[in-house]
Structures are given as structure tokens and as C-alpha cells.
Design a protein around this motif. Structure first.
Motif, PDB file in Angstrom:
ATOM      1  N   PHE A 130       1.428   3.472  -1.978  1.00  0.00           N
ATOM      2  CA  PHE A 130       0.924   4.667  -2.654  1.00  0.00           C
ATOM      3  C   PHE A 130      -0.107   5.431  -1.824  1.00  0.00           C
ATOM      4  O   PHE A 130      -0.602   6.463  -2.248  1.00  0.00           O
ATOM      5  CB  PHE A 130       0.315   4.279  -4.006  1.00  0.00           C
ATOM      6  CG  PHE A 130      -0.623   3.112  -3.918  1.00  0.00           C
ATOM      7  CD1 PHE A 130      -1.967   3.319  -3.639  1.00  0.00           C
ATOM      8  CD2 PHE A 130      -0.164   1.812  -4.086  1.00  0.00           C
ATOM      9  CE1 PHE A 130      -2.837   2.254  -3.536  1.00  0.00           C
ATOM     10  CE2 PHE A 130      -1.041   0.732  -3.975  1.00  0.00           C
ATOM     11  CZ  PHE A 130      -2.375   0.952  -3.707  1.00  0.00           C
ATOM     12  N   THR A 131      -0.442   4.917  -0.639  1.00  0.00           N
ATOM     13  CA  THR A 131      -1.472   5.582   0.157  1.00  0.00           C
ATOM     14  C   THR A 131      -0.858   6.640   1.073  1.00  0.00           C
ATOM     15  O   THR A 131       0.311   6.556   1.446  1.00  0.00           O
ATOM     16  CB  THR A 131      -2.228   4.574   1.033  1.00  0.00           C
ATOM     17  OG1 THR A 131      -1.285   3.969   1.919  1.00  0.00           O
ATOM     18  CG2 THR A 131      -2.895   3.498   0.197  1.00  0.00           C
ATOM     19  N   LEU A 189      -2.685   3.863 -14.702  1.00  0.00           N
ATOM     20  CA  LEU A 189      -2.586   3.569 -13.272  1.00  0.00           C
ATOM     21  C   LEU A 189      -1.868   4.697 -12.537  1.00  0.00           C
ATOM     22  O   LEU A 189      -2.294   5.124 -11.455  1.00  0.00           O
ATOM     23  CB  LEU A 189      -1.863   2.233 -13.046  1.00  0.00           C
ATOM     24  CG  LEU A 189      -1.732   1.800 -11.595  1.00  0.00           C
ATOM     25  CD1 LEU A 189      -3.095   1.606 -10.945  1.00  0.00           C
ATOM     26  CD2 LEU A 189      -0.902   0.530 -11.461  1.00  0.00           C
ATOM     27  N   GLU A 199       3.521   5.396  -9.767  1.00  0.00           N
ATOM     28  CA  GLU A 199       2.493   4.425  -9.369  1.00  0.00           C
ATOM     29  C   GLU A 199       2.634   4.008  -7.907  1.00  0.00           C
ATOM     30  O   GLU A 199       1.648   3.796  -7.223  1.00  0.00           O
ATOM     31  CB  GLU A 199       2.604   3.152 -10.228  1.00  0.00           C
ATOM     32  CG  GLU A 199       2.106   3.313 -11.641  1.00  0.00           C
ATOM     33  CD  GLU A 199       2.283   2.059 -12.477  1.00  0.00           C
ATOM     34  OE1 GLU A 199       1.906   2.091 -13.647  1.00  0.00           O
ATOM     35  OE2 GLU A 199       2.803   1.047 -11.971  1.00  0.00           O
ATOM     36  N   GLU A 237      -4.257   7.489 -12.014  1.00  0.00           N
ATOM     37  CA  GLU A 237      -5.207   7.217 -10.920  1.00  0.00           C
ATOM     38  C   GLU A 237      -4.555   7.382  -9.557  1.00  0.00           C
ATOM     39  O   GLU A 237      -5.119   7.988  -8.648  1.00  0.00           O
ATOM     40  CB  GLU A 237      -5.740   5.774 -11.028  1.00  0.00           C
ATOM     41  CG  GLU A 237      -6.796   5.621 -12.094  1.00  0.00           C
ATOM     42  CD  GLU A 237      -7.243   4.174 -12.272  1.00  0.00           C
ATOM     43  OE1 GLU A 237      -6.842   3.294 -11.485  1.00  0.00           O
ATOM     44  OE2 GLU A 237      -7.998   3.924 -13.226  1.00  0.00           O
ATOM     45  N   ARG A 238      -3.347   6.834  -9.432  1.00  0.00           N
ATOM     46  CA  ARG A 238      -2.671   6.893  -8.136  1.00  0.00           C
ATOM     47  C   ARG A 238      -2.326   8.331  -7.760  1.00  0.00           C
ATOM     48  O   ARG A 238      -2.451   8.727  -6.596  1.00  0.00           O
ATOM     49  CB  ARG A 238      -1.395   6.041  -8.197  1.00  0.00           C
ATOM     50  CG  ARG A 238      -1.678   4.538  -8.364  1.00  0.00           C
ATOM     51  CD  ARG A 238      -1.605   3.812  -7.049  1.00  0.00           C
ATOM     52  NE  ARG A 238      -2.100   2.442  -7.113  1.00  0.00           N
ATOM     53  CZ  ARG A 238      -1.334   1.368  -7.317  1.00  0.00           C
ATOM     54  NH1 ARG A 238      -0.033   1.508  -7.521  1.00  0.00           N
ATOM     55  NH2 ARG A 238      -1.860   0.167  -7.310  1.00  0.00           N
ATOM     56  N   THR A 246      -5.554  10.247  -6.812  1.00  0.00           N
ATOM     57  CA  THR A 246      -5.973   9.873  -5.463  1.00  0.00           C
ATOM     58  C   THR A 246      -5.061  10.520  -4.422  1.00  0.00           C
ATOM     59  O   THR A 246      -5.530  11.075  -3.421  1.00  0.00           O
ATOM     60  CB  THR A 246      -5.923   8.336  -5.300  1.00  0.00           C
ATOM     61  OG1 THR A 246      -6.630   7.760  -6.389  1.00  0.00           O
ATOM     62  CG2 THR A 246      -6.528   7.889  -3.984  1.00  0.00           C
ATOM     63  N   ALA A 247      -3.750  10.455  -4.684  1.00  0.00           N
ATOM     64  CA  ALA A 247      -2.782  11.016  -3.736  1.00  0.00           C
ATOM     65  C   ALA A 247      -2.999  12.515  -3.571  1.00  0.00           C
ATOM     66  O   ALA A 247      -2.973  13.048  -2.451  1.00  0.00           O
ATOM     67  CB  ALA A 247      -1.364  10.727  -4.213  1.00  0.00           C
ATOM     68  N   ASP A 273       4.826   5.450  -5.366  1.00  0.00           N
ATOM     69  CA  ASP A 273       5.059   6.422  -4.302  1.00  0.00           C
ATOM     70  C   ASP A 273       4.730   7.846  -4.755  1.00  0.00           C
ATOM     71  O   ASP A 273       5.603   8.718  -4.774  1.00  0.00           O
ATOM     72  CB  ASP A 273       6.505   6.324  -3.796  1.00  0.00           C
ATOM     73  CG  ASP A 273       6.636   6.865  -2.377  1.00  0.00           C
ATOM     74  OD1 ASP A 273       5.689   7.524  -1.908  1.00  0.00           O
ATOM     75  OD2 ASP A 273       7.684   6.636  -1.749  1.00  0.00           O
ATOM     76  N   PRO A 274       3.455   8.087  -5.112  1.00  0.00           N
ATOM     77  CA  PRO A 274       3.102   9.426  -5.599  1.00  0.00           C
ATOM     78  C   PRO A 274       3.295  10.513  -4.543  1.00  0.00           C
ATOM     79  O   PRO A 274       3.602  11.653  -4.895  1.00  0.00           O
ATOM     80  CB  PRO A 274       1.628   9.284  -5.988  1.00  0.00           C
ATOM     81  CG  PRO A 274       1.129   8.093  -5.258  1.00  0.00           C
ATOM     82  CD  PRO A 274       2.297   7.184  -5.099  1.00  0.00           C
ATOM     83  N   ASP A 287       0.842  -1.200   0.000  1.00  0.00           N
ATOM     84  CA  ASP A 287       0.000   0.000   0.000  1.00  0.00           C
ATOM     85  C   ASP A 287       0.886   1.263   0.000  1.00  0.00           C
ATOM     86  O   ASP A 287       0.512   2.287   0.567  1.00  0.00           O
ATOM     87  CB  ASP A 287      -0.930   0.002   1.211  1.00  0.00           C
ATOM     88  CG  ASP A 287      -0.166  -0.041   2.529  1.00  0.00           C
ATOM     89  OD1 ASP A 287       1.069  -0.267   2.492  1.00  0.00           O
ATOM     90  OD2 ASP A 287      -0.776   0.151   3.591  1.00  0.00           O
TER      91      ASP A 287
END
Lengths: 207, 465
Positions: B31-32, B142, B110, B145-146, B149-150, B112-113, B29
Motif C-alpha cells: 500500500f506504500t 483501515l 486497503e 487510513e490507507r 496516506t496514499a 493497493d490504494p 508494504d
């Protein structure tokens, strides 16, 4: 064929508001048109021109430069097979032949049912995972011929809901709440350094 | 799945070297925002806001952070090129990674935004950049998207936007998607594209983007990997950064090694000290050429780089020695070709790429790359004509006049011509198409000659395709 829908006009306005100059929103809006119709329709380009205060010719000029914008209806699934150097070394061209044979079209063509368009694509940045292809810009690394056949069967059977139809890229959009927006100012209306820099320089001068 | 690979990060290979930009990749996880903050994310931003902008700039300058996009120019120095008193200034992040063989930036975006966003914020704070545009390649759904979201999460958490972390520092980071054009990776073409135009490069010098860029205003254009290094530098300091890598090339660097190796992948390795041999043959890295084959040639820095051979394996992964030896480290893309590779086919494939991607602005490139592809195609197809090799070199000379950078060939007593090439074009795309031609013909001329039939009659099939 069609202009942007009411809902997409709202989205377009939001996108335009993030840029200091409206014309900067052309590429995002062309993507929006492609997401709506599966390709970039002439009427959509005319509509985008109105929204961005440019001429339709300027929109066509920008649109025609970029490979991802399709100005004619294309397959629901766009299959981009990479045949650039790293993939070529590990079977990219054989994979392309297999894809063409399986779907019954040469690259550049669309199947009769309008489901698949095949492209002989340039490097898609998955070089160590060769051979690689993308379906609607989703990656399938180190894909074998059998795996591709399975994928086609799944797509035809509607089992791959994780792959949206052609035109949709990222399914998450950036949204900036008005209260959090730092503010977008046209470049000719900015005078002086931003506040944190000016304050810091002021402190340095006083200290 | 072979040892070292991670299921959630296809292509990335975990090794035991120092981790600066890929430290979170082990987490599924990564990228969160939650994972980022739990592992030191945005601490660099907090440390940065406690300092003055000038101090932050000095720290990055001190770290000698070399640009990771291809040219290898120090980021701290580039940041200093903005003219005094001209406002606003912009930051444009170059995430239009499309050089053949390269894909470090896609993984960084993808996986580690938040690290990238943090790097952008630090740059904006240091230089007074009032808006940041994150230009992501169109084909990378992708990554888009990441990052979206970030950014949404970071805006909600008050890490981006108005009054960041309660300070007077405010900046918007805007995600922008490309639409499929390799040339847009060139910084002035990127700016044109961001202005909504056809992505054709602008003439430079005299004015570089740092002076006249987006909307005619000072603009810093940095690569994704370059900016991803910045949070670590601010958190840990330039001194700690310089303890990794070599003196002139500190830190670590990501390399994508593809082609005929046992364990292809993206590796983060010490910059400037690791050699090509370590990377290609090391047990910790690619583990050598696939069984039963020998190395024939390799591309050391993406499709635009002249080819290297067996005798160059002990060069360090550092821009200067690689440049002196006649090639470039470029974007960190190493393509390994073993003895089963057809040199003519490999050459044709790389040249075809440049012919397809030429933007058409400069005549020598628009016409020249097409001719190069056509001549190579007919040689490859067995329809070559006796003067074709010389004609190919002549067309190449029109795009890049004079001796073209090429590796030494001791067997023929030929010395290396150092990088970079001369060019009759605005940007380096045209001259890049010459790299595989000159490299391949100098080393493997007999392979080209063997393809050209000696005929006494005109073949009726010539010209088909």
C-alpha cells in the motif's frame, strides 16, 4: 451537547473547501462531530448547519439516515457482530449470543459502565473470514469465543491502544497543501472543457 | 494458517493464475508509494499522459472492461455517455461495498490504494473530469487510513493535484467517507449522499448520472475494481488485456467465495472461462465443500442474486450465461451452503438484510420487505399460518411483478426465468429481496411447509418477539 471545538472548526473549514458545494461536507463533518464527542450532539448539528449554510433540520435529516451516526452517547467500544449470511453459516449468531452473554447486554444496548455497545450488524465485508466482528470498525476475523473474552479483558485493561475510542474512523486525514490543489470551482462557474482536454482537441484540430 | 493465505492480507488467497489487480498483494508494504513505484505504479499514468485523452478512452473501450460493481456494463461505453459540451464533469468512485458476501473492493483499497488512484487519474484525463470523489464505505477504517496516506503521499510527489507530472493535467482526488447505508452503493443514491443528502436513489431513466449526476452535471460512477484494472490496461494495452478471460468478458475478476468450503477466500481468476466448479472444487481454489457434507445451494453473485444448485456448477463465471440461467454474477460474491443449512433460515437472513437496508423511498419496497421479513420470521419460529407461503409470494409479486428470475428445476420440469427482474420500485433493492424467497420456495417448498404447524386452536404465543 457541544459545538465543534476551535481546532475542529479549522478542520471543518478545510474539509468544506474541498467540495464545490458546501452541503457535500455534511457527512464528513458529522463524522468529525462524532469523533469529538463520541456521538453526534444536537448542538454540533446546529453548528454544522451554520458552517455549511443549511438549516439544522437538513443536517438532522441527513444524520438520521445513516446507521453509523449515533445521536445519543454510546459505548467507548462499539462491538458490531456480523450475522449476515456468510457469518450466519459459520457461527455468527452464536458469536452474537456469546458477546451478549459476556458483556451482559442485548444487542442495541450499552453496558452499565459505558464501555461497550453491542450491535447485531449487517455484512461488514469480511465474509470469507467468518465469523467476524468489528470493534470501532476494526476487524477481528475468524474470532473464537475465547479470543473475544481476551479482547474484552485487554480493552478493559487499556491494552489495545490500536483501537481508538468510538467516533474515530481513519486516524490519518487527507490534507491537500494549497500549492498542490488543482482548484475547486462551484459547478455553475465552470465554462468550457478543462485545459488539457481543450489543448488536446486544439492540437487534433490543427494537426 | 492454510496454504495460499497471506498473513498481512487476511482473506486473500494467492493462486497461480494471472494477476492484473492483485499483483502487489504478496508484498507486505503493497500500500506504500515506494512499493507501488518500485513495481510499475503510475507507469500507466505516465503512458496515458503521452497519449491524447481520446486515445486513452479508445484503449479502455477496446479492452471491453466490464463494470465490476454488479451490472457489468462496459466502462469504456459508459464513459462515452457524457453529453458533449456540458462542463464540469465529475468522477465518483463507488467504494461503498456492502453487498452480502462481497469484499474485493475493500482489499483493493486497503492493499493497493495507489493502483486505484492511478485508475481514477487516467479516467479523469481521458474524459476531462475536473474532480474525483473517492467514496469509501464508512465501516472500512483501515481502507480510509490507507487511502488518505496514499493520497497525501501522491500529492507530495506531484502525482495528484495541480499540473500532474509537470503537464497541464490537473485534478483533485477527494477522499469521502460514508456512514453506513447499503443503498448508497446504488449510483444515484451515492450521488445524493455525496451531495450531503439522505442516500435515496433518483429516478432513472431518462437521465443517467453520465448526463445528469453530481450537482446536476455529467458524472461517471465507477466501481473500485473497475478502475483498478485501468492502469494495467493503459500500461500493457487492450490487446494484452483481451488475451485473458473470454472474448466477451476479458481480463480477470475477483471473487469472494465464502461459506462452507474448505478454503474460503478472495481469488483473482480468469473472467468468463473459469467455471463455478473450478472455483469451488479446484485444488488451486476453494478445494471443495467441507468434509462430510454435500453442496445444497449457492449464491452466485451476492445477496441480491437468485440461488444456484449442483446442476449450475459448470456455468462459466460470465454475466450472460449466468443471467440466462436465471441469476446474476453481480458483485463477485459466491456463498456456498452445504446440506446442514436450513433453507428457511438462510432465506430469512438475506431478506432481513434488505428489510433493514430499504431506504424507504418506494412504498412496495419499504412495506414489502418488512412484510416479507415478518412472514418469514413467523414461519421460521414455527408460528406460520397455512396461507403464508402464498402470501409471501404475493407480497414479492407486488415488488417484482410477473415471473421472477429463477434457476431451472429439472426435477419439477420448470425452466429458468432469465435475469433481470421487473420492478415497481426505483432501484433494484426491493426486487433483490425477492431473490432468496423465490429461489428457496421453488426448490425447498417442503421445508417451508414442514415449519408451518397444522393447528386447530390459535397459539397464544404467536406474535411474540
Amino acid at each position: 451537547m457541544s459545538r465543534l471545538s476551535h481546532q475542529n472548526v479549522e478542520l471543518a473549514q478545510e474539509i468544506i473547501s474541498r467540495y464545490p458545494i458546501k452541503k457535500s461536507a455534511l457527512i464528513p463533518l458529522l463524522h468529525l462531530a462524532q469523533e469529538q464527542d463520541g456521538y453526534v450532539a444536537d448542538d454540533a448539528m446546529a453548528h454544522i448547519a451554520e458552517l455549511c449554510d443549511v438549516t439544522p433540520a437538513e443536517v438532522v435529516g441527513t444524520c438520521s439516515f445513516y446507521e453509523m451516526f449515533k445521536r445519543h452517547p454510546t459505548g467507548t467500544y462499539l462491538v458490531n457482530v456480523c450475522t449476515n449470511i456468510s457469518c450466519m453459516l459459520l457461527g455468527g449468531e452464536e458469536l452474537l449470543r456469546h458477546v451478549e452473554d459476556t458483556l451482559g447486554v442485548r444487542h442495541g444496548g450499552t453496558t452499565d459502565d459505558g464501555a461497550f455497545t453491542v450491535e447485531d450488524y449487517e455484512c461488514i465485508a469480511a465474509c470469507t473470514e467468518a465469523p467476524c466482528l468489528q470493534v470501532n470498525y476494526r476487524y477481528f476475523p475468524r474470532i473464537t469465543h475465547d479470543e473475544f473474552d481476551e479482547l474484552v479483558a485487554d480493552l478493559r485493561a487499556g491494552k489495545r491502544t490500536d483501537i481508538p475510542p468510538h467516533g474515530t474512523l481513519g486516524r490519518v486525514r487527507q490534507h491537500i497543501p494549497a500549492a498542490k490543489l488543482a482548484g475547486v470551482v462551484p459547478p455553475d462557474q465552470v465554462d468550457g472543457a478543462p485545459v488539457w482536454l481543450a489543448n488536446s482537441e486544439g492540437e487534433a484540430a490543427n494537426g | 494458517m492454510a496454504e495460499g493465505y497471506i498473513t498481512h492480507a487476511p482473506g486473500y488467497v494467492l493462486n497461480d493464475g494471472p494477476k492484473i489487480v492483485t499483483s502487489r498483494f504478496v508484498h507486505d508494504d503493497s500500500f506504500t508509494l515506494t512499493r507501488s513505484r518500485a513495481t510499475g505504479g503510475y507507469q500507466g499514468l505516465e503512458a496515458c499522459l503521452a497519449k491524447s485523452p481520446a486515445e486513452v478512452h479508445d484503449e479502455v473501450r477496446e479492452a471491453v472492461l466490464l463494470g465490476r460493481g454488479g451490472a457489468g456494463f462496459p466502462a469504456g461505453t459508459k464513459w462515452g455517455f457524457c453529453p458533449e459540451g456540458v462542463w464540469p464533469r465529475y468522477l465518483v468512485v463507488n467504494g461503498d461495498e456492502s453487498e452480502p458476501g462481497t469484499y474485493k473492493d475493500r482489499l483493493l483499497m486497503e492493499l493497493d490504494p495507489h493502483q486505484l488512484i492511478e485508475g481514477c487519474l487516467i479516467a479523469c484525463y481521458a474524459l476531462g473530469l475536473s474532480q474525483c470523489f473517492l467514496y469509501v464505505r464508512g465501516e472500512m477504517a483501515l481502507a480510509q487510513e490507507r487511502i488518505a496516506t496514499a493520497l497525501n503521499d501522491a500529492y507530495d510527489a506531484g502525482l495528484v493535484g495541480k499540473n500532474i507530472l509537470g503537464t497541464d493535467f490537473s485534478v483533485d482526488v477527494v477522499l469521502h467517507w460514508g456512514a453506513g447505508a447499503y443503498i448508497v452503493g446504488e449510483e444515484t443514491a451515492l450521488i445524493e449522499s455525496l451531495e450531503g443528502n439522505r442516500g435515496m436513489p433518483r429516478l432513472k431513466p431518462p437521465f443517467f448520472p453520465a448526463a445528469i449526476g453530481l450537482y446536476g452535471k455529467p458524472t461517471i460512477v465507477n466501481n473500485v475494481e473497475t478502475l483498478s484494472n485501468v492502469p494495467w490496461i493503459i500500461s500493457n494495452g487492450a490487446e494484452a488485456y483481451k488475451r485473458h478471460g473470454s472474448e466477451s468478458s476479458p481480463g480477470t475478476r475477483m471473487f469472494a467465495v465464502s461459506g462452507h468450503v474448505k478454503r474460503p477466500g478472495v481469488y483473482e481468476v480468469e473472467h468468463g472461462v473459469t467455471t463455478f466448479r473450478d472455483l469451488i472444487y479446484g485444488d488451486n481454489h476453494c478445494q471443495g465443500i467441507r468434509d462430510g457434507h454435500q453442496l445444497k445451494m449457492f449464491i452466485p453473485g451476492g445477496g441480491s442474486a437468485p440461488w444456484f444448485f449442483e446442476e449450475h456448477l459448470d456455468l462459466p463465471l460470465e454475466a450472460r450465461p449466468v443471467g440466462a440461467a436465471g441469476s446474476m454474477l453481480g458483485s463477485g460474491a459466491i456463498v456456498i451452503m452445504d446440506d446442514s443449512t436450513d433453507a428457511v433460515q438462510a432465506c430469512l437472513r438475506v431478506v432481513r438484510f434488505f428489510a433493514r437496508e430499504s431506504c424507504g423511498k418506494c412504498t412496495p419496497c419499504r412495506e414489502g420487505t418488512t412484510w416479507e421479513e415478518q412472514i418469514l420470521r413467523r414461519i421460521y419460529d414455527g408460528h406460520g399460518r397455512p396461507g403464508d407461503i402464498d402470501m409471501l409470494l404475493d407480497v414479492a409479486d407486488n415488488i417484482s411483478p410477473g415471473p421472477y428470475p429463477v434457476a431451472a428445476d429439472e426435477s419439477q420440469g420448470l425452466e429458468a426465468v432469465p435475469f433481470p427482474p421487473k420492478q415497481t420500485t426505483i432501484c433494484p433493492l426491493g426486487p433483490s429481496s425477492v431473490a432468496p424467497i423465490v429461489s428457496a420456495i421453488r426448490r425447498f417448498r417442503p421445508e417451508f411447509e414442514a415449519r408451518i404447524p397444522v393447528r386447530t386452536t390459535i397459539p397464544v404465543s404467536a406474535g411474540q418477539r
